[in-house]
Motif scaffolding. Sequence first.
Motif, short mmCIF file in Angstrom:
data_model
loop_
_atom_site.label_atom_id
_atom_site.label_comp_id
_atom_site.label_asym_id
_atom_site.label_seq_id
_atom_site.Cartn_x
_atom_site.Cartn_y
_atom_site.Cartn_z
N SER A 66 0.89 -1.14 -0.06
CA SER A 66 -0.30 0.11 -0.15
C SER A 66 0.89 1.22 0.14
O SER A 66 0.50 2.14 -0.81
CB SER A 66 -0.91 0.07 1.12
N ARG A 75 -3.37 4.70 -9.04
CA ARG A 75 -4.74 4.84 -9.07
C ARG A 75 -5.44 3.97 -8.01
O ARG A 75 -4.81 3.01 -7.68
CB ARG A 75 -5.42 5.17 -10.36
N HIS A 76 -6.57 4.00 -7.63
CA HIS A 76 -7.42 3.19 -7.30
C HIS A 76 -6.91 2.94 -5.65
O HIS A 76 -7.00 1.94 -5.15
CB HIS A 76 -7.47 1.83 -7.88
N VAL A 77 -6.44 4.01 -5.17
CA VAL A 77 -5.99 3.95 -3.54
C VAL A 77 -7.03 4.87 -2.93
O VAL A 77 -7.38 5.87 -3.31
CB VAL A 77 -4.59 4.30 -3.40
N SER A 78 -7.71 4.31 -1.66
CA SER A 78 -8.79 4.99 -1.17
C SER A 78 -8.18 6.20 -0.38
O SER A 78 -6.90 6.30 -0.04
CB SER A 78 -9.39 4.21 -0.20
N ALA A 79 -8.74 7.07 -0.49
CA ALA A 79 -8.43 8.67 0.11
C ALA A 79 -8.06 8.42 1.41
O ALA A 79 -7.04 9.18 2.00
CB ALA A 79 -9.54 9.62 0.01
N PRO A 80 -8.82 7.77 2.38
CA PRO A 80 -8.28 7.57 3.75
C PRO A 80 -6.91 6.92 3.97
O PRO A 80 -6.17 7.20 4.56
CB PRO A 80 -9.33 6.90 4.60
N LEU A 81 -6.67 6.02 3.10
CA LEU A 81 -5.60 5.06 3.20
C LEU A 81 -4.28 6.08 2.58
O LEU A 81 -3.30 6.05 3.37
CB LEU A 81 -5.55 3.83 2.29
N ALA A 82 -4.69 6.67 1.57
CA ALA A 82 -3.50 7.66 1.02
C ALA A 82 -3.21 8.65 1.94
O ALA A 82 -1.99 9.00 2.19
CB ALA A 82 -3.95 8.25 -0.17
#
Length: 339
Positions: free
Chosen positions: A14, A23-30
Amino acid sequence: MNDVARLAGVSLKSVSRVVNGERHVSAPLAARVRNAVDTLGYRPDLHASTLRRTDRRSATIGLLLEDVGNPFSAALHRAVEDVAREHDVHVLIGSIDGSPRREGELARAFTMRRADGLIIVPAGPDQSYLAGEIRADTPVVFVDRPGHGIPADTVLATNALGAADATRHLIAHGHRRIACLGDHVRIATAQRRRDGFTSALRAAGIAPEVSLLLPGLHTAAAAEEAVLALFRRPDPPTALFTSQNMVTVGAVRALHRLGLHRRVALVGFDDFPLADLLDPGVSVVAQDPATMGRTAAEALFRRIEGEGGPPTEFWISTRLIARGSGELPPPARGSSRVG
Protein backbone atom coordinates in the motif's frame (compact mmCIF):
# COMPACT_ATOMS: atom_id res chain seq x y z
CA MET A 1 9.14 2.13 3.45
CA ASN A 2 8.78 -0.49 6.17
CA ASP A 3 8.88 2.30 8.77
CA VAL A 4 6.17 4.20 6.90
CA ALA A 5 4.04 1.06 6.64
CA ARG A 6 4.34 0.37 10.39
CA LEU A 7 3.51 3.97 11.36
CA ALA A 8 0.53 4.14 8.99
CA GLY A 9 -0.68 0.67 9.91
CA VAL A 10 -0.81 -0.49 6.29
CA SER A 11 0.98 -3.03 4.11
CA LEU A 12 4.27 -2.34 2.36
CA LYS A 13 2.47 -2.73 -0.98
CA SER A 14 0.00 0.00 0.00
CA VAL A 15 2.87 2.37 0.77
CA SER A 16 4.42 1.58 -2.60
CA ARG A 17 1.15 2.27 -4.40
CA VAL A 18 0.71 5.66 -2.71
CA VAL A 19 4.34 6.74 -3.15
CA ASN A 20 4.31 5.80 -6.83
CA GLY A 21 1.06 7.65 -7.47
CA GLU A 22 -0.95 4.62 -8.50
CA ARG A 23 -4.69 4.98 -8.90
CA HIS A 24 -7.45 3.16 -7.06
CA VAL A 25 -6.07 3.88 -3.59
CA SER A 26 -8.72 4.99 -1.11
CA ALA A 27 -8.45 8.58 0.10
CA PRO A 28 -8.28 7.66 3.83
CA LEU A 29 -5.51 5.11 3.23
CA ALA A 30 -3.55 7.56 1.05
CA ALA A 31 -3.87 10.25 3.73
CA ARG A 32 -2.51 7.91 6.42
CA VAL A 33 0.46 7.00 4.27
CA ARG A 34 1.23 10.63 3.39
CA ASN A 35 1.01 11.64 7.05
CA ALA A 36 3.48 8.90 7.94
CA VAL A 37 5.76 9.98 5.07
CA ASP A 38 5.72 13.58 6.33
CA THR A 39 6.29 12.53 9.94
CA LEU A 40 9.30 10.35 9.10
CA GLY A 41 10.70 12.63 6.37
CA TYR A 42 10.75 9.68 3.95
CA ARG A 43 12.03 10.25 0.42
CA PRO A 44 11.89 7.54 -2.26
CA ASP A 45 15.21 6.16 -3.54
CA LEU A 46 14.79 6.46 -7.29
CA HIS A 47 18.00 4.55 -8.04
CA ALA A 48 16.84 1.61 -5.95
CA SER A 49 13.44 1.60 -7.65
CA THR A 50 15.18 1.57 -11.03
CA LEU A 51 17.08 -1.56 -10.05
CA ARG A 52 13.81 -3.29 -9.11
CA ARG A 53 12.04 -2.39 -12.36
CA THR A 54 12.14 -5.07 -15.03
CA ASP A 55 12.71 -2.51 -17.83
CA ARG A 56 15.49 -0.79 -15.83
CA ARG A 57 14.19 2.63 -16.87
CA SER A 58 14.56 5.72 -14.70
CA ALA A 59 11.62 7.70 -16.16
CA THR A 60 14.01 10.57 -16.98
CA ILE A 61 15.57 11.91 -20.17
CA GLY A 62 18.42 14.39 -20.59
CA LEU A 63 18.15 17.59 -22.63
CA LEU A 64 21.39 19.42 -23.51
CA LEU A 65 20.74 22.89 -24.92
CA GLU A 66 23.02 25.70 -26.07
CA ASP A 67 21.66 28.15 -23.47
CA VAL A 68 18.47 27.61 -21.48
CA GLY A 69 18.10 31.41 -21.21
CA ASN A 70 17.85 31.86 -24.99
CA PRO A 71 14.23 32.17 -26.23
CA PHE A 72 14.84 29.50 -28.89
CA SER A 73 16.19 27.06 -26.30
CA ALA A 74 13.36 27.88 -23.90
CA ALA A 75 10.71 27.07 -26.54
CA LEU A 76 12.55 23.87 -27.46
CA HIS A 77 12.70 22.86 -23.79
CA ARG A 78 9.01 23.48 -23.25
CA ALA A 79 8.03 21.32 -26.21
CA VAL A 80 10.26 18.46 -25.06
CA GLU A 81 8.86 18.72 -21.54
CA ASP A 82 5.27 18.61 -22.82
CA VAL A 83 5.95 15.35 -24.68
CA ALA A 84 7.83 13.89 -21.70
CA ARG A 85 4.89 14.66 -19.44
CA GLU A 86 2.64 12.65 -21.75
CA HIS A 87 4.95 9.69 -21.04
CA ASP A 88 5.17 10.37 -17.26
CA VAL A 89 8.87 11.15 -17.69
CA HIS A 90 10.92 13.97 -16.16
CA VAL A 91 13.48 16.08 -18.05
CA LEU A 92 17.02 16.76 -16.82
CA ILE A 93 18.33 19.91 -18.51
CA GLY A 94 21.64 21.75 -18.84
CA SER A 95 23.31 24.50 -20.88
CA ILE A 96 26.30 23.63 -23.07
CA ASP A 97 27.30 27.29 -23.66
CA GLY A 98 29.10 26.41 -26.88
CA SER A 99 31.64 24.22 -25.06
CA PRO A 100 32.38 20.70 -26.37
CA ARG A 101 33.85 19.88 -22.96
CA ARG A 102 30.68 20.97 -21.20
CA GLU A 103 28.63 18.92 -23.67
CA GLY A 104 30.57 15.79 -22.74
CA GLU A 105 30.36 16.50 -19.01
CA LEU A 106 26.60 16.95 -19.11
CA ALA A 107 26.05 13.87 -21.27
CA ARG A 108 28.09 11.76 -18.85
CA ALA A 109 26.32 13.26 -15.82
CA PHE A 110 22.90 12.42 -17.24
CA THR A 111 23.80 8.92 -18.37
CA MET A 112 25.38 8.19 -14.97
CA ARG A 113 21.96 9.03 -13.54
CA ARG A 114 20.51 6.41 -15.88
CA ALA A 115 18.64 8.81 -18.15
CA ASP A 116 16.61 6.73 -20.58
CA GLY A 117 17.70 8.85 -23.56
CA LEU A 118 19.36 12.12 -24.55
CA ILE A 119 18.33 15.03 -26.78
CA ILE A 120 21.37 17.15 -27.64
CA VAL A 121 22.07 20.43 -29.41
CA PRO A 122 25.71 19.49 -30.12
CA ALA A 123 28.56 21.95 -29.69
CA GLY A 124 31.55 19.74 -30.45
CA PRO A 125 32.67 18.34 -33.81
CA ASP A 126 32.54 14.70 -32.68
CA GLN A 127 29.93 12.85 -30.62
CA SER A 128 31.51 9.40 -30.90
CA TYR A 129 32.07 9.49 -27.13
CA LEU A 130 28.38 8.47 -26.94
CA ALA A 131 28.95 5.21 -28.85
CA GLY A 132 28.94 3.21 -25.61
CA GLU A 133 25.59 4.66 -24.64
CA ILE A 134 24.13 3.73 -28.01
CA ARG A 135 25.40 0.14 -27.56
CA ALA A 136 23.81 0.13 -24.09
CA ASP A 137 20.44 0.99 -25.65
CA THR A 138 20.39 4.61 -24.51
CA PRO A 139 19.08 6.39 -27.62
CA VAL A 140 20.29 9.84 -28.67
CA VAL A 141 18.53 12.43 -30.83
CA PHE A 142 20.27 15.53 -32.15
CA VAL A 143 18.27 18.71 -32.62
CA ASP A 144 19.04 22.06 -34.31
CA ARG A 145 22.53 20.88 -35.32
CA PRO A 146 23.72 17.56 -36.75
CA GLY A 147 25.86 15.27 -34.63
CA HIS A 148 28.92 13.41 -35.88
CA GLY A 149 30.49 10.07 -35.15
CA ILE A 150 27.40 8.07 -34.17
CA PRO A 151 24.17 7.12 -35.95
CA ALA A 152 21.22 9.02 -34.48
CA ASP A 153 17.94 10.65 -35.46
CA THR A 154 18.34 14.36 -36.19
CA VAL A 155 15.89 17.27 -36.27
CA LEU A 156 16.99 20.28 -38.32
CA ALA A 157 15.56 23.55 -39.59
CA THR A 158 15.92 24.51 -43.24
CA ASN A 159 18.74 26.90 -42.38
CA ALA A 160 20.23 27.49 -45.83
CA LEU A 161 16.82 27.96 -47.46
CA GLY A 162 15.72 30.35 -44.71
CA ALA A 163 18.86 32.45 -45.03
CA ALA A 164 18.46 32.55 -48.81
CA ASP A 165 14.84 33.71 -48.37
CA ALA A 166 15.99 36.54 -46.11
CA THR A 167 18.67 37.60 -48.57
CA ARG A 168 16.35 37.50 -51.57
CA HIS A 169 13.87 39.60 -49.59
CA LEU A 170 16.47 42.33 -49.06
CA ILE A 171 17.58 42.14 -52.70
CA ALA A 172 13.96 42.45 -53.84
CA HIS A 173 13.74 45.72 -51.90
CA GLY A 174 16.69 47.15 -53.81
CA HIS A 175 19.71 46.28 -51.65
CA ARG A 176 23.06 45.24 -53.10
CA ARG A 177 25.47 45.94 -50.23
CA ILE A 178 24.25 43.56 -47.55
CA ALA A 179 26.32 42.56 -44.54
CA CYS A 180 26.00 39.10 -43.00
CA LEU A 181 26.54 38.96 -39.24
CA GLY A 182 26.86 35.41 -37.98
CA ASP A 183 27.83 33.10 -35.16
CA HIS A 184 31.01 30.99 -35.09
CA VAL A 185 31.43 29.25 -38.45
CA ARG A 186 32.38 26.00 -36.68
CA ILE A 187 28.69 25.80 -35.70
CA ALA A 188 26.85 23.93 -38.45
CA THR A 189 23.78 26.17 -38.39
CA ALA A 190 25.90 29.32 -38.70
CA GLN A 191 27.78 27.86 -41.67
CA ARG A 192 24.58 26.79 -43.44
CA ARG A 193 22.97 30.19 -42.95
CA ARG A 194 26.07 31.90 -44.33
CA ASP A 195 26.03 29.51 -47.29
CA GLY A 196 22.38 30.36 -47.95
CA PHE A 197 23.21 34.07 -47.80
CA THR A 198 26.11 33.88 -50.25
CA SER A 199 24.28 31.55 -52.65
CA ALA A 200 21.34 33.96 -52.86
CA LEU A 201 23.71 36.86 -53.60
CA ARG A 202 25.44 34.91 -56.37
CA ALA A 203 22.10 33.85 -57.86
CA ALA A 204 21.23 37.56 -58.11
CA GLY A 205 24.56 38.36 -59.78
CA ILE A 206 26.03 39.99 -56.66
CA ALA A 207 29.53 38.97 -55.61
CA PRO A 208 29.77 38.50 -51.82
CA GLU A 209 32.18 40.99 -50.23
CA VAL A 210 34.50 39.43 -47.68
CA SER A 211 34.54 42.67 -45.70
CA LEU A 212 30.78 42.38 -45.21
CA LEU A 213 30.91 38.79 -43.88
CA LEU A 214 31.28 39.12 -40.11
CA PRO A 215 31.39 35.73 -38.32
CA GLY A 216 32.18 34.83 -34.72
CA LEU A 217 29.48 36.98 -33.10
CA HIS A 218 28.08 34.74 -30.36
CA THR A 219 26.50 37.37 -28.08
CA ALA A 220 24.34 40.48 -28.38
CA ALA A 221 27.19 42.62 -27.04
CA ALA A 222 29.65 41.34 -29.67
CA ALA A 223 27.11 41.97 -32.43
CA GLU A 224 26.41 45.48 -31.19
CA GLU A 225 30.10 46.39 -31.27
CA ALA A 226 30.49 44.85 -34.73
CA VAL A 227 27.62 46.92 -36.16
CA LEU A 228 28.94 50.12 -34.58
CA ALA A 229 32.30 49.45 -36.20
CA LEU A 230 30.66 48.59 -39.52
CA PHE A 231 29.00 51.99 -39.76
CA ARG A 232 32.20 53.85 -38.97
CA ARG A 233 33.46 52.72 -42.37
CA PRO A 234 33.30 55.10 -45.33
CA ASP A 235 31.25 52.59 -47.35
CA PRO A 236 28.81 50.90 -44.94
CA PRO A 237 26.13 48.47 -46.15
CA THR A 238 22.54 49.48 -46.70
CA ALA A 239 21.13 46.28 -45.17
CA LEU A 240 21.99 43.62 -42.59
CA PHE A 241 21.26 39.92 -42.43
CA THR A 242 21.76 38.76 -38.83
CA SER A 243 21.84 34.99 -38.60
CA GLN A 244 21.13 34.36 -34.91
CA ASN A 245 18.59 35.93 -32.55
CA MET A 246 21.09 37.34 -30.05
CA VAL A 247 23.07 38.80 -32.96
CA THR A 248 19.85 40.43 -34.19
CA VAL A 249 19.24 41.95 -30.75
CA GLY A 250 22.74 43.42 -30.70
CA ALA A 251 22.38 44.78 -34.23
CA VAL A 252 19.05 46.43 -33.42
CA ARG A 253 20.58 48.10 -30.36
CA ALA A 254 23.46 49.44 -32.45
CA LEU A 255 21.16 50.81 -35.15
CA HIS A 256 19.08 52.59 -32.50
CA ARG A 257 22.23 54.06 -30.95
CA LEU A 258 23.27 55.34 -34.37
CA GLY A 259 19.80 56.61 -35.27
CA LEU A 260 19.77 54.30 -38.30
CA HIS A 261 16.98 51.90 -37.30
CA ARG A 262 14.57 53.47 -39.82
CA ARG A 263 17.21 53.81 -42.53
CA VAL A 264 19.13 50.51 -42.61
CA ALA A 265 17.17 47.41 -43.56
CA LEU A 266 17.51 44.31 -41.40
CA VAL A 267 16.26 40.72 -41.53
CA GLY A 268 17.20 38.39 -38.67
CA PHE A 269 17.25 34.61 -38.46
CA ASP A 270 15.18 33.42 -35.46
CA ASP A 271 12.34 35.32 -33.92
CA PHE A 272 12.61 36.84 -30.45
CA PRO A 273 10.15 38.30 -27.92
CA LEU A 274 8.75 41.78 -28.67
CA ALA A 275 10.34 41.92 -32.13
CA ASP A 276 6.95 42.94 -33.50
CA LEU A 277 6.62 45.85 -31.05
CA LEU A 278 9.82 47.69 -32.05
CA ASP A 279 9.76 50.63 -34.46
CA PRO A 280 9.99 49.39 -37.10
CA GLY A 281 9.05 45.80 -36.31
CA VAL A 282 11.94 43.43 -36.94
CA SER A 283 11.52 41.22 -40.00
CA VAL A 284 12.74 37.69 -39.31
CA VAL A 285 13.08 34.21 -40.70
CA ALA A 286 11.32 32.31 -37.94
CA GLN A 287 12.19 28.80 -36.97
CA ASP A 288 9.61 26.60 -35.25
CA PRO A 289 11.37 25.48 -32.05
CA ALA A 290 8.14 24.04 -30.63
CA THR A 291 7.76 21.67 -33.58
CA MET A 292 11.48 20.88 -33.51
CA GLY A 293 11.34 20.03 -29.80
CA ARG A 294 8.20 17.94 -30.12
CA THR A 295 9.59 16.08 -33.15
CA ALA A 296 12.86 15.34 -31.32
CA ALA A 297 11.08 14.13 -28.18
CA GLU A 298 8.65 11.93 -30.09
CA ALA A 299 11.55 10.39 -32.03
CA LEU A 300 13.41 9.73 -28.78
CA PHE A 301 10.45 8.03 -27.10
CA ARG A 302 9.88 5.84 -30.14
CA ARG A 303 13.50 4.67 -29.83
CA ILE A 304 13.17 4.18 -26.06
CA GLU A 305 10.11 2.02 -26.70
CA GLY A 306 12.09 -0.20 -29.06
CA GLU A 307 11.71 1.20 -32.57
CA GLY A 308 14.58 0.03 -34.75
CA GLY A 309 15.75 0.98 -38.21
CA PRO A 310 18.29 3.43 -39.59
CA PRO A 311 18.55 7.03 -38.34
CA THR A 312 16.06 9.55 -39.71
CA GLU A 313 16.51 13.23 -40.55
CA PHE A 314 13.50 15.44 -39.86
CA TRP A 315 13.45 18.83 -41.61
CA ILE A 316 11.34 21.61 -40.10
CA SER A 317 10.54 24.52 -42.42
CA THR A 318 11.29 28.17 -41.65
CA ARG A 319 9.12 31.11 -42.70
CA LEU A 320 9.77 34.75 -43.46
CA ILE A 321 7.82 37.25 -41.35
CA ALA A 322 7.87 40.79 -42.82
CA ARG A 323 7.34 43.41 -40.10
CA GLY A 324 8.96 46.55 -41.50
CA SER A 325 12.72 46.49 -40.92
CA GLY A 326 13.40 44.20 -43.87
CA GLU A 327 11.28 46.31 -46.21
CA LEU A 328 13.20 49.59 -45.81
CA PRO A 329 14.61 50.73 -49.17
CA PRO A 330 18.25 51.65 -49.73
CA PRO A 331 19.15 55.37 -49.83
CA ALA A 332 18.66 57.22 -53.08
CA ARG A 333 21.76 57.27 -55.25
CA GLY A 334 24.06 60.02 -54.11
CA SER A 335 22.35 60.32 -50.75
CA SER A 336 24.51 60.32 -47.64
CA ARG A 337 21.75 59.35 -45.28
CA VAL A 338 23.47 56.05 -44.36
CA GLY A 339 26.99 56.13 -43.01
